[in-house]
Design a protein around this motif. Structure first.
Motif, short mmCIF file in Angstrom:
data_model
loop_
_atom_site.label_atom_id
_atom_site.label_comp_id
_atom_site.label_asym_id
_atom_site.label_seq_id
_atom_site.Cartn_x
_atom_site.Cartn_y
_atom_site.Cartn_z
N ILE A 204 6.96 5.54 5.38
CA ILE A 204 5.64 5.31 5.98
C ILE A 204 5.68 4.03 6.83
O ILE A 204 5.18 4.00 7.95
N LYS A 205 6.33 3.00 6.31
CA LYS A 205 6.46 1.74 7.06
C LYS A 205 7.25 1.98 8.35
O LYS A 205 6.87 1.48 9.42
N MET A 206 8.33 2.76 8.28
CA MET A 206 9.13 3.06 9.46
C MET A 206 8.32 3.86 10.49
O MET A 206 8.41 3.61 11.69
N ILE A 207 7.54 4.82 10.03
CA ILE A 207 6.71 5.62 10.93
C ILE A 207 5.76 4.71 11.71
O ILE A 207 5.65 4.80 12.93
N ASN A 208 5.08 3.82 11.01
CA ASN A 208 4.16 2.89 11.68
C ASN A 208 4.90 1.99 12.67
O ASN A 208 4.43 1.76 13.78
N LYS A 209 6.07 1.51 12.29
CA LYS A 209 6.84 0.63 13.18
C LYS A 209 7.34 1.38 14.42
O LYS A 209 7.26 0.86 15.54
N ILE A 210 7.82 2.57 14.25
CA ILE A 210 8.32 3.36 15.37
C ILE A 210 7.19 3.69 16.34
O ILE A 210 7.35 3.58 17.57
N ILE A 211 6.04 4.07 15.81
CA ILE A 211 4.89 4.35 16.67
C ILE A 211 4.55 3.12 17.50
O ILE A 211 4.31 3.21 18.71
N THR B 39 -1.61 12.20 3.15
CA THR B 39 -0.83 10.98 2.95
C THR B 39 -0.60 10.29 4.29
O THR B 39 -0.75 9.08 4.41
N ILE B 40 -0.25 11.08 5.28
CA ILE B 40 -0.04 10.53 6.62
C ILE B 40 -1.34 9.99 7.19
O ILE B 40 -1.39 8.89 7.72
N LEU B 41 -2.42 10.75 7.08
CA LEU B 41 -3.70 10.32 7.63
C LEU B 41 -4.20 9.03 6.98
O LEU B 41 -4.82 8.19 7.63
N LEU B 42 -3.90 8.85 5.70
CA LEU B 42 -4.34 7.65 5.00
C LEU B 42 -3.46 6.43 5.27
O LEU B 42 -3.94 5.30 5.18
N ASN B 43 -2.20 6.65 5.59
CA ASN B 43 -1.24 5.55 5.64
C ASN B 43 -0.65 5.23 7.00
O ASN B 43 -0.02 4.20 7.17
N VAL B 44 -0.83 6.11 7.95
CA VAL B 44 -0.30 5.85 9.29
C VAL B 44 -1.48 5.48 10.18
O VAL B 44 -2.50 6.17 10.21
#
Length: 138
Positions: free
Chosen positions: A77-84, A109-114
């Motif tokens: 989840i942290k990587m997804i946010n960073k890559i975005i 999970t994605i909607l809540l955390n990204v």
């Protein structure tokens, strides 16, 4: 890939004019196959493939789309946010998880955390695996 209807995904992207150059996905080999991407060099891996070192497989060398292994733990989840944030990503294309799976994460999970995304659609949820598609709101 046997449980995925990849052509349905590619058709959706084409119909909605979604470029495969600004996506982050858990299914990079689908894009390699349909868009005939060139092989990555070793030094390019760090720019496109965001998997833990213990999970790098040889066939991932082929991908030229940003890719993560999954979305069920804090690191990913942290990587997804960073890559975005760092790579100008417009869409997330993530595999669905079967209801029989011990992993209980899903699109919520994605909607809540990204950060700053909206859910567009799920393709082939009735299959063993399918695709969740999210748009990054800029």
């Amino acid at each position: 890939m046997v449980y995925y209807d990849a052509s349905k995904l590619i058709n959706y992207l084409d119909e909605h004019n979604i470029s495969n150059k600004k996506i982050l996905t858990t299914q990079p080999w689908v894009f390699d196959y349909y868009y005939n991407h060139d092989f990555l060099t070793s030094e390019e891996k760090k720019d496109y493939v965001f998997f833990p070192d213990s999970q790098w497989y040889e066939f991932y060398d082929r991908t030229r789309v940003y890719s993560v292994n999954g979305y069920w733990d804090e690191w990913e989840i942290k990587m997804i946010n960073k890559i975005i944030e760092d790579k100008n990503i417009d869409y997330l294309i993530l595999h669905t998880i079967p209801s029989s799976s011990e992993i209980k994460y899903n699109k919520n999970t994605i909607l809540l955390n990204v950060k700053n995304i909206s859910f567009l659609t799920t393709l082939d949820q009735d299959k063993y695996f399918g695709y969740h598609i999210f748009k990054v709101n800029k």
